[in-house]
Design an enzyme around this catalytic site. Structure first.
Site, mmCIF file in Angstrom:
data_model
loop_
_atom_site.group_PDB
_atom_site.id
_atom_site.type_symbol
_atom_site.label_atom_id
_atom_site.label_comp_id
_atom_site.label_asym_id
_atom_site.label_seq_id
_atom_site.Cartn_x
_atom_site.Cartn_y
_atom_site.Cartn_z
ATOM 1 N N GLU A 735 0.882 -1.176 0.000
ATOM 2 C CA GLU A 735 0.000 0.000 0.000
ATOM 3 C C GLU A 735 0.907 1.210 0.000
ATOM 4 O OE1 GLU A 735 -3.121 -0.457 -0.197
ATOM 5 O OE2 GLU A 735 -3.281 -2.555 0.390
ATOM 6 N N CYS A 769 -1.674 9.206 4.034
ATOM 7 C CA CYS A 769 -1.654 8.809 2.630
ATOM 8 C C CYS A 769 -2.917 9.299 1.940
ATOM 9 C CB CYS A 769 -1.550 7.298 2.533
ATOM 10 S SG CYS A 769 -2.723 6.485 3.604
HETATM 11 P P1 NAD Z 1 8.698 4.646 4.109
HETATM 12 O O1 NAD Z 1 8.501 3.957 2.800
HETATM 13 O O2 NAD Z 1 9.844 5.546 4.232
HETATM 14 O O3 NAD Z 1 8.844 3.554 5.252
HETATM 15 C C1 NAD Z 1 7.901 2.517 5.435
HETATM 16 C C2 NAD Z 1 8.561 1.350 6.142
HETATM 17 O O4 NAD Z 1 9.499 0.792 5.283
HETATM 18 C C3 NAD Z 1 9.315 1.720 7.410
HETATM 19 O O5 NAD Z 1 9.079 0.730 8.380
HETATM 20 C C4 NAD Z 1 10.751 1.707 6.978
HETATM 21 O O6 NAD Z 1 11.638 1.436 8.014
HETATM 22 C C5 NAD Z 1 10.735 0.608 5.977
HETATM 23 N N1 NAD Z 1 11.833 0.617 5.006
HETATM 24 C C6 NAD Z 1 12.478 1.679 4.500
HETATM 25 N N2 NAD Z 1 13.405 1.297 3.633
HETATM 26 C C7 NAD Z 1 13.350 -0.046 3.565
HETATM 27 C C8 NAD Z 1 14.046 -1.051 2.828
HETATM 28 N N3 NAD Z 1 14.997 -0.735 1.962
HETATM 29 N N4 NAD Z 1 13.687 -2.305 2.986
HETATM 30 C C9 NAD Z 1 12.699 -2.639 3.837
HETATM 31 N N5 NAD Z 1 12.048 -1.765 4.573
HETATM 32 C C10 NAD Z 1 12.339 -0.477 4.435
HETATM 33 O O7 NAD Z 1 7.313 5.365 4.430
HETATM 34 P P2 NAD Z 1 6.906 6.220 5.707
HETATM 35 O O8 NAD Z 1 7.595 7.539 5.619
HETATM 36 O O9 NAD Z 1 7.048 5.426 6.943
HETATM 37 O O10 NAD Z 1 5.352 6.401 5.457
HETATM 38 C C11 NAD Z 1 4.844 7.369 4.624
HETATM 39 C C12 NAD Z 1 4.460 6.783 3.275
HETATM 40 O O11 NAD Z 1 3.516 5.733 3.479
HETATM 41 C C13 NAD Z 1 3.746 7.760 2.385
HETATM 42 O O12 NAD Z 1 4.201 7.608 1.078
HETATM 43 C C14 NAD Z 1 2.281 7.352 2.495
HETATM 44 O O13 NAD Z 1 1.475 7.727 1.414
HETATM 45 C C15 NAD Z 1 2.393 5.890 2.634
HETATM 46 N N6 NAD Z 1 1.220 5.320 3.272
HETATM 47 C C16 NAD Z 1 0.333 4.625 2.502
HETATM 48 C C17 NAD Z 1 -0.802 4.083 3.059
HETATM 49 C C18 NAD Z 1 -1.787 3.303 2.224
HETATM 50 O O14 NAD Z 1 -2.639 2.631 2.793
HETATM 51 N N7 NAD Z 1 -1.704 3.333 0.919
HETATM 52 C C19 NAD Z 1 -1.045 4.256 4.422
HETATM 53 C C20 NAD Z 1 -0.122 4.973 5.184
HETATM 54 C C21 NAD Z 1 1.021 5.480 4.594
#
Ligand code: NAD
Length: 976
Positions: A735, A769
């Site tokens: 997501e 999001c």
């Molecule tokens: P992010 O992608 O930076 O991080 C998400 C998770 O991924 C964190 O736990 C992070 O530690 C992990 N991560 C980062 N790099 C990684 C890697 N290389 N391998 C594995 N894991 C890794 O996102 P964020 O800043 O935590 O959240 C914000 C984003 O999430 C926004 O883009 C938002 O739109 C999206 N979001 C989407 C939904 C949805 O339902 N579509 C809901 C909430 C947030």
């Protein structure tokens, strides 16, 4: 029978007879030549027409040309739910909205609605209202004036509203001599951010306005009456007024009134409290007793939010309560003056009977009616020698429309006295004592809340309740005592030591450490995987109902710990209380919903034939890794984790660093609920190391990720690679982000649209999001919308998330702050900066930012910023608006504010988003009601909180057995 009953009957008969003289009977009303009279008559006969007609009237002030009006006439009234009387059919008999007959229809209809409005609105300008007052005076009636203006959403509007009152008081003071003029005011209009959660802050703001108003009123010898609004504001309103009116400067003022609403179940108690307060005060004020004007709204809100119903469900209970309170007030006439605001002949008669029997002095009792609603009753009351005051709303027609609709609803509702007293009526029945229903359940509305499943959403906290406010304050204290503790990874049921720790800090005050989170290493990630593999056979074979039971226990624990969970969120990620609370509800919902869903899926199905059995069933995939974001720090990790677990997968949760403490709280709850060691493991650590290791591991079967598009796409790519020893294809649920748009067309209710956009764009600093980051406004309303949007945004209190008065807190981290600032700088190069609000210090604050006249292709209109930055884009027409809305790579949420049925239909068909919201904000999806998730680059996966979600965590299997042996088949094998 009450001792007042026979006198009540006699007075009611007399009043009723007087009101019936020369009256237009229902049928006559319908046969009147004037369309406005006819319209009312028709709506009483045709419920479908009533709904569509009132909706059309509501939208009328926003339509600026006859062609638009004609088009809307046709769109609304040709709806299949509408039964059209002949008179209206002929009005709609035109092919083109811009044809002569179309224009004529528009004029006829507009004139009729204006005539209707003038019946209930005492004037559009001060000279007009002064004329009305003069007329009332000649008829022996007093008045109270209310300035129409329903929704105050900006501080500028509340200032303007307040100034209007100061001016009105001065004008009235100079104009009227014979009797003391009175004005009626609404407290929420004095402060656009009036919020029961922030009782002290609201009281401070509103209190200073009230003091000024009371001084001005005293100078000009004008009385002030305070209206009552929605239940949500009642306790604060009473408290603010009662405290203020005990202040030495105002304590002896007796020309002040407050309002109680008898449709509220706790209003008798309120009346008793007011009397005690007045006994202490020693100087009387007036209590205006009304039945209440927001019944539908209160009822709908109670059902939607699953809050206790504050109003009586049955009109008859309100009537009974009204009479009880009337008696209570009149019995205390030494300390309270009573104003009976009702159009019900019996309610007035009963009050008069009691007042007479108790010898209530005339200055302590008066009857009130609304302007235009019960002219004959008012006259009859004057005829009986009663003091009568008429409530006179005045002002522009546009803000007046909401008021007009309320009056039309009352006039035409089956349960209203006015409606019932039309036509050939049984007078005795109409004026008989009301009988308690003894049925306190919700009626009608509950049955219309159509639901297929038996699942029940957990209600959010109602912070209008003092206990709820106390509970959250206590929780902050408890949580503060526990700040700075250490949280370790949990592997195979045990906390494991780590060499490195990450400080999770309060983004409002980064020197405050929320917790020290042990960072797992890659070796520990490997241990977690091995523990999960070892636990898998046992968990897989645990009956689904047992797994579901653990989820339900977790939900109960979350419910118990709700205030503390909210406090942790507020402190760790800077979410304000009113945004954090629904997140706990959502997490609870995920647990209960997925528990139900798993039990449903676990049944599988059979398709048996003679000699052959077929069984369709599901098995868990194996080992699941959950990678969660920080922005919904509790709900999202809960949802993904419990879905994986209940489906029978052993699950490792790797939380986002800024919210690792809240994730640790989730881990504690899941352990306490009974998740076996190895089945659930909590593994905080750097995403690029621990996260990557888990994703690439050949033993992992499923990755449930929510986060940014860049990380999501990388995970999908990495997971697609077959690693040595890997015997399966990994399933990825990702997501991702959004670039969500709200369209505002010409017919939108701008009060609603501005409030909805502000909340959707700046709630949690735009870090959702689902947040609105583009608003696409049609040219004709662009300038008006933008002006109000900027003012409403300026009115947001940006501050420390923990403060109840803060509407918006910080962004989550220094790096987020820097990224957002870079986008703002980029925006300034490309577009015109219309608002940049200052941000408090210290902390990672960014005040709301609005860019206007943004090109649809600009960077800030295309890329997800994830902060409080809003791009306003102008569209030429509705088609153009849809093209702009669909012109990004994302398809998550979207919104439309419109009262044009054809636009609503087009948006439903063509607006490319996973979740479309019409005439409401675009954030805050609720499990089961609004399953959530997008497509295009917003994600791959079925909607969270929906019926397809769990399927992704399962593998379906079918077993077919030939049960025929030597031509012989057991009969039991046959199944239809
Ligand atoms: P992010 O992608 O930076 O991080 C998400 C998770 O991924 C964190 O736990 C992070 O530690 C992990 N991560 C980062 N790099 C990684 C890697 N290389 N391998 C594995 N894991 C890794 O996102 P964020 O800043 O935590 O959240 C914000 C984003 O999430 C926004 O883009 C938002 O739109 C999206 N979001 C989407 C939904 C949805 O339902 N579509 C809901 C909430 C947030």
């Amino acid at each position: 029978m009450s001792i007042y009953e026979s006198a009540t009957q006699a007075i009611a008969q007399e009043l009723f007879a007087a009101t019936q003289e020369n009256r237009n009977f229902f049928s006559q009303l319908r046969d009147q030549a004037r369309l406005d009279d006819k319209l009312l008559g028709w709506t009483m006969e045709h419920p479908g027409l009533r709904v569509q007609l009132f909706r059309l009237i509501d939208c009328l002030p926003s339509l600026h040309s006859k062609t638009e009006i004609a088009r809307h006439l046709q769109e609304y009234l040709s709806d299949s739910s509408v039964e059209l009387p002949g008179g209206l059919k002929s009005l709609l008999n035109f092919a083109q909205a811009d044809s002569m007959p179309g224009q004529l229809a528009a004029t006829t209809f507009t004139t009729a609605v204006q005539a209707l409005a003038h019946k209930y609105i005492a004037g559009e300008s001060t000279p007009q209202v002064l004329k009305t007052i003069d007329r009332l005076k000649k008829n022996g009636m007093a008045f109270t004036i209310d300035i129409l203006g329903e929704a105050v959403i900006t501080e500028r509007e509340s200032q303007a509203y307040f100034q209007k009152y100061l001016d009105l008081i001065q004008t009235l003071g100079e104009a009227t001599v014979a009797q003391q003029p009175q004005v009626s005011v609404k407290l929420t209009a004095f402060y656009s951010q009036f919020d029961p959660l922030d009782e002290a802050g609201s009281a401070k703001k509103v209190g200073s306005q009230i003091r000024l108003l009371l001084r001005q009123a005293q100078e000009h010898r004008v009385a002030i009456h305070f209206d009552m609004e929605q239940y949500r504001y009642k306790a604060s309103t009473l408290k603010i007024l009662q405290d203020l009116l005990l202040e030495p400067e105002f304590r002896d003022r007796t020309d002040i009134g407050i309002t109680l609403q008898a449709y509220l179940r706790d209003s008798y108690q309120d009346a008793q409290n007011v009397i005690s307060w007045l006994q202490q005060r020693n100087y009387p004020v007036t209590v205006r007793l009304v039945k209440g004007a927001y019944w539908d709204q209160e009822t709908i809100q109670a059902v939607q939010k699953d809050w206790p119903l504050r109003v009586y469900s049955h009109k008859t209970d309100t009537d009974v309560n009204y009479e009880r309170i009337t008696q209570l007030l009149l019995e205390h006439h030494a300390v309270v003056k009573t104003a009976i605001g009702s159009h019900n002949v019996r309610s007035q008669a009963k009050a008069i009977a009691i007042a007479r029997a108790l010898n209530v002095p005339s200055e302590a009792f008066e009857c009130q009616v609304l302007y235009g609603m019960a002219d004959k009753l008012a006259k009859a009351l004057v005829g009986l020698g009663q003091r009568v005051r008429v409530y006179c709303p005045y002002g522009d027609l546009i803000p007046g429309m909401a008021y007009l609709i309320r009056r039309l609803l009352e006039n035409t509702a089956n349960s209203s006295f006015l409606r019932q007293s039309l036509g050939d009526v049984d007078v005795a029945a109409l004026i008989a004592p009301p009988i308690p229903s003894n049925d306190f359940d919700l009626i009608d509305v509950h049955t219309t809340a159509e639901k297929e499943s038996s699942f029940h959403n957990s209600p959010d906290t109602d912070y209008a309740q003092a206990e709820a406010r106390q509970a959250i304050q206590a929780a902050f204290q408890t949580v503060r005592q526990n700040l700075g503790k250490t949280y370790l990874p949990i592997i195979n049921g045990e906390p494991v030591n780590t060499l490195h720790f990450d400080h999770s800090v309060n983004p409002c005050n980064p020197s405050e450490i929320i917790g020290q989170v042990g960072q797992a290493t890659v070796e520990q990630a490997e241990q977690a995987i091995q523990a999960a593999q070892a636990a898998f056979p046992g968990w897989k074979n645990t009956p689904a109902t047992e797994r579901a039971t653990i989820l339900r226990r977790a939900a109960d624990l979350m419910e118990q710990k709700r205030p503390e969970l909210v406090a942790w969120m507020v402190l760790e990620v800077g979410k304000v209380v009113e945004e954090a609370d629904p997140e706990v509800s959502e997490a609870i919902d995920f647990c209960r919903y997925y528990a139900d869903e798993m039990e449903r899926l676990d049944r599988g199905y059979t398709r048996n034939f003679p000699g052959e059995t077929n069984h369709y069933f599901y098995q868990p995939r194996g080992l699941a890794v959950v990678i969660s974001p920080w922005n919904f720090p509790f709900a999202i990790p809960t949802g993904m984790t419990v879905a994986a677990l209940v489906a029978g997968n052993c699950t490792i949760l790797k939380p986002a660093a800024p919210s690792a403490v809240i994730a640790a709280k989730l881990a504690e709850i899941l352990q306490e609920a009974g998740m076996p060691p190895g089945v659930f493991q909590y593994l905080p650590g750097p995403g690029s190391q621990v996260g990557s290791y888990l994703i690439n591991h050949p033993a992992v079967h499923l990755i449930a990720f929510t986060g940014s598009q860049s990380v999501g796409c990388r995970i999908i790519e990495e997971a697609a690679k077959l690693r040595p020893g890997q015997k399966h294809i990994k399933r990825v649920i990702a997501e991702m982000g959004g670039k969500n748009a709200i369209i505002i067309d010409e017919s939108a209710d701008l009060d609603q649209a501005v409030a909805g956009v502000v909340h959707s764009a700046f709630g949690y600093s735009g870090q959702k999001c689902s947040a609105c980051s583009r608003v696409i406004v049609l040219e004709p309303v662009y300038a008006t919308f933008v002006e109000r949007l900027i003012e409403a945004t300026k009115s947001i209190n940006v501050g420390v998330a923990e403060e109840p008065g803060s509407g918006m807190g910080p962004v989550v981290s220094e790096s987020a702050q820097k990224t957002i600032q870079a986008y703002i700088a980029k925006g300034q190069e490309e577009c015109s900066l219309a608002l940049e609000m200052p941000s408090p210090r210290p902390g990672y604050f960014i005040g709301p930012v609005i860019f206007t006249d943004v090109a649809p292709t600009a960077t800030i209109a295309q890329e997800e910023i994830f902060g409080p930055v809003l791009a306003v884009i102008k569209a030429e027409n509705f088609q153009h608006a849809l093209e702009i809305a669909n012109g990004t790579n994302y398809a998550l949420t979207g919104g439309l504010y419109s009262r044009t049925p054809s636009h609503i239909a087009q948006a439903q068909a063509k607006f490319e988003v996973g979740n479309l919201y019409i005439n409401r904000g675009i954030t805050g999806a609720i499990v089961d009601r609004q399953p959530f998730g997008g497509f295009k680059l917003s994600g791959i996966g079925s909607k969270a909180g929906g019926q397809d979600y769990l399927l992704q965590f399962l593998e379906p299997r079918v077993v077919t057995e030939n049960v025929q042996r030597q031509g012989f088949a057991p009969i039991a094998g046959v199944d239809s």
